[in-house]
Write an enzyme that holds these catalytic residues in place. Structure first.
Site, PDB file in Angstrom:
ATOM      1  N   HIS A 122     -17.118  20.820  29.427  1.00  0.00           N
ATOM      2  CA  HIS A 122     -17.310  19.273  29.085  1.00  0.00           C
ATOM      3  C   HIS A 122     -16.702  18.605  28.389  1.00  0.00           C
ATOM      4  O   HIS A 122     -16.318  19.120  27.028  1.00  0.00           O
ATOM      5  CB  HIS A 122     -18.757  19.203  29.062  1.00  0.00           C
ATOM      6  CG  HIS A 122     -19.644  18.446  28.709  1.00  0.00           C
ATOM      7  ND1 HIS A 122     -19.841  17.415  28.560  1.00  0.00           N
ATOM      8  CD2 HIS A 122     -20.595  17.962  30.614  1.00  0.00           C
ATOM      9  CE1 HIS A 122     -20.586  16.521  28.412  1.00  0.00           C
ATOM     10  NE2 HIS A 122     -21.021  16.499  30.091  1.00  0.00           N
ATOM     11  N   ASP A 202     -21.480  26.938  24.323  1.00  0.00           N
ATOM     12  CA  ASP A 202     -22.052  25.431  25.207  1.00  0.00           C
ATOM     13  C   ASP A 202     -23.368  26.321  26.396  1.00  0.00           C
ATOM     14  O   ASP A 202     -22.527  26.344  27.481  1.00  0.00           O
ATOM     15  CB  ASP A 202     -21.080  24.666  25.001  1.00  0.00           C
ATOM     16  CG  ASP A 202     -21.810  24.090  26.501  1.00  0.00           C
ATOM     17  OD1 ASP A 202     -23.293  23.771  26.307  1.00  0.00           O
ATOM     18  OD2 ASP A 202     -20.398  22.248  26.431  1.00  0.00           O
ATOM     19  N   GLN A 205     -25.447  24.303  30.308  1.00  0.00           N
ATOM     20  CA  GLN A 205     -25.973  24.864  31.786  1.00  0.00           C
ATOM     21  C   GLN A 205     -26.615  25.819  31.554  1.00  0.00           C
ATOM     22  O   GLN A 205     -27.253  26.173  33.161  1.00  0.00           O
ATOM     23  CB  GLN A 205     -24.467  24.385  32.510  1.00  0.00           C
ATOM     24  CG  GLN A 205     -24.046  23.144  32.712  1.00  0.00           C
ATOM     25  CD  GLN A 205     -25.420  22.052  32.765  1.00  0.00           C
ATOM     26  OE1 GLN A 205     -26.150  21.948  34.068  1.00  0.00           O
ATOM     27  NE2 GLN A 205     -25.397  20.893  33.151  1.00  0.00           N
ATOM     28  N   LYS A 228     -32.580  19.334  29.599  1.00  0.00           N
ATOM     29  CA  LYS A 228     -32.166  20.725  31.101  1.00  0.00           C
ATOM     30  C   LYS A 228     -32.589  21.612  30.478  1.00  0.00           C
ATOM     31  O   LYS A 228     -32.221  22.431  31.799  1.00  0.00           O
ATOM     32  CB  LYS A 228     -30.640  20.575  30.737  1.00  0.00           C
ATOM     33  CG  LYS A 228     -29.653  19.587  30.254  1.00  0.00           C
ATOM     34  CD  LYS A 228     -27.942  20.328  30.539  1.00  0.00           C
ATOM     35  CE  LYS A 228     -27.215  18.996  30.325  1.00  0.00           C
ATOM     36  NZ  LYS A 228     -27.300  17.754  31.584  1.00  0.00           N
ATOM     37  N   CYS A 366     -17.828  13.964  33.489  1.00  0.00           N
ATOM     38  CA  CYS A 366     -17.318  14.589  31.695  1.00  0.00           C
ATOM     39  C   CYS A 366     -16.594  15.805  31.961  1.00  0.00           C
ATOM     40  O   CYS A 366     -16.838  16.237  31.146  1.00  0.00           O
ATOM     41  CB  CYS A 366     -18.608  15.016  31.137  1.00  0.00           C
ATOM     42  SG  CYS A 366     -19.930  13.480  30.507  1.00  0.00           S
TER      43      CYS A 366
END
Ligand code: C6P
Length: 409
Positions: A122, A202, A205, A228, A366
């Site tokens: 991303h 990261d 998700q 999220k 993104c």
């Protein structure tokens, strides 16, 4: 554990019609909906406890401080951090990664060093490293992806050549927000550690969809967003290993993060305060703690299976549509699926789906360099969460058939 139907009842926003159809919310990769418990916690805080933290000696300020620091301890437990001081509250994944890119990179990156990331990142885990490399004279390199639809994931064999002692930091996504690929986080950290590289994950998700244990994974930094994972917007977390955090200079300065200030200069508190200048987002941090409670009450192993099963089912059913390109792994995947039609733009697909009450995301997500690499400008993405059902996938596929009929005749 409650039934999936009971869980759906916890989310007030889902019980509405959109364009004359029951809402089918499949845009959870962008943001998840919030359960009643989180909404109530925010209302309760503002109705009873709202006050500034760490500053006041009155009852409300002490209650707010206790609740804010309690949320930090709760989040630490959620990811099995060894110490609540390793939890820094930020605005979200993007800010968390930027803190590392500014604080760590400024202190440690030199010309000739290499920052390694991957081709599936991303922008939030890519642009900050481009900036850090530019500022320090380091080089940015990418672990390639495998397959025309990136079905092979990261090229793990290429890692052997890429992970040299020049690599000072390896930043990678746990689950790709466009491909649904689940990267082997513990293995990647182990291999990076073997060459002395610091790791940044990261987890935007993955955090809301599976159990996550930073000590078992062995990462140095991990970033995620509250919104999220059934929590509020505007709050996120940077986890950092204590020993590393204490070596870093703050990236922002001001009130709350100093020990002593004179007209000549200032000294810093240790982590986490060192990285939380100014009045923090107290209410949303508390809401995030409640979101942790909520997800743990559902069983995160069960959530992982539920969301992954839905994504695989969607992958299979969408693959039956004529002339469709479905991206990412053919087997196990995170709770999302992205696809493209060569003759219908993703924005048209999403607009048609909206007419059917189905909320999807269309665009480059993104991931512009990844899109270019795959020869695409955009995809349509369906992303799933605890309240989604197999019936909703049938509604999605029917909506896609209607769209294709309109455009293809
Ligand atoms: N992805 C999506 O629809 P923020 O905006 O800071 O909460 O999260 C940024 C981010 C970082 N990494 C990954 C893997 C992400 O998926 C996201 C957010 C959303 O895919 C909005 S672009």
């Amino acid at each position: 554990m409650p039934t999936w139907n009971d869980i759906r009842a916890d989310f007030p926003i889902l019980h509405q019609q959109v364009n004359g159809h029951p809402l089918v919310y499949l845009d959870n990769g962008a943001t998840t909906q919030k359960p009643r418990a989180v909404i109530d916690a925010l209302v309760k805080y503002y109705e009873r406890d709202n006050s500034n933290v760490h500053r006041g000696l009155h009852a409300l300020s002490m209650r707010a401080t206790d609740a804010y620091e309690g949320a930090r301890t709760r989040v630490a437990k959620f990811i099995n951090a060894a110490d609540p001081a390793e939890i820094i509250f930020t605005r979200g994944t993007t800010e968390s990664i930027n803190v590392v890119a500014r604080s760590w990179a400024h202190a440690h990156l030199r010309p000739g060093d290499v920052v390694l990331t991957t081709e599936m990142e991303h922008h939030s885990n890519l642009v900050p490293w481009q900036q850090a490399a530019k500022a320090s004279g380091a080089t940015l390199k990418y672990v390639p992806i495998v397959g025309t639809n990136a079905e092979g994931g990261l090229d793990l064999a290429a890692l052997d050549t890429l992970l040299t002692p020049q690599v000072k930091l390896f930043a990678f996504t746990h689950i790709s927000n466009t491909l649904g690929t689940i990267n082997p986080a513990a293995e990647l950290c182990r291999r990076a550690r073997a060459v002395g590289a610091v790791t940044v994950i990261d987890a935007a998700q993955s955090i809301g969809h599976q159990p996550l244990d930073v000590q078992a994974i062995g990462c140095d930094f991990l970033a995620f967003s509250g919104h999220k994972m059934a929590g509020p917007t505007g709050i996120g977390v940077l986890y950092g290993r204590r020993a590393l955090l204490d070596t870093l200079a703050p990236d922002e300065t001001g009130g709350g993060m100093v020990v002593n200030v004179t007209y000549a200069g200032a000294t810093w508190k240790p982590a986490p305060e060192r990285f939380e200048a100014g009045t923090p987002n107290v209410a949303d941090a508390i809401g995030l703690g409640v979101a942790c409670d909520y997800l743990d009450s559902l069983d995160r192993v069960a959530i992982e299976k539920h969301d992954g099963d839905l994504a695989r089912l969607a992958y299979e059913k969408l693959s039956t549509l004529p002339n469709i390109r479905v991206l990412g792994p053919t087997g196990a995947r995170g709770g999302l699926v992205s696809f493209a039609f060569p003759d219908v733009h993703a924005h048209d697909v999403v607009t048609f789906a909206d007419e059917d009450g189905v909320a999807l995301r269309g665009g480059h997500h993104c991931n512009q360099p990844l899109m270019r690499k795959l020869g695409l400008t955009s995809t349509t993405r369906a992303s799933f969460y605890v309240y989604n059902t197999a019936e909703e996938i049938d509604i999605l596929v029917a909506s896609m058939r209607r769209t294709l009929k309109f455009f293809r005749g």
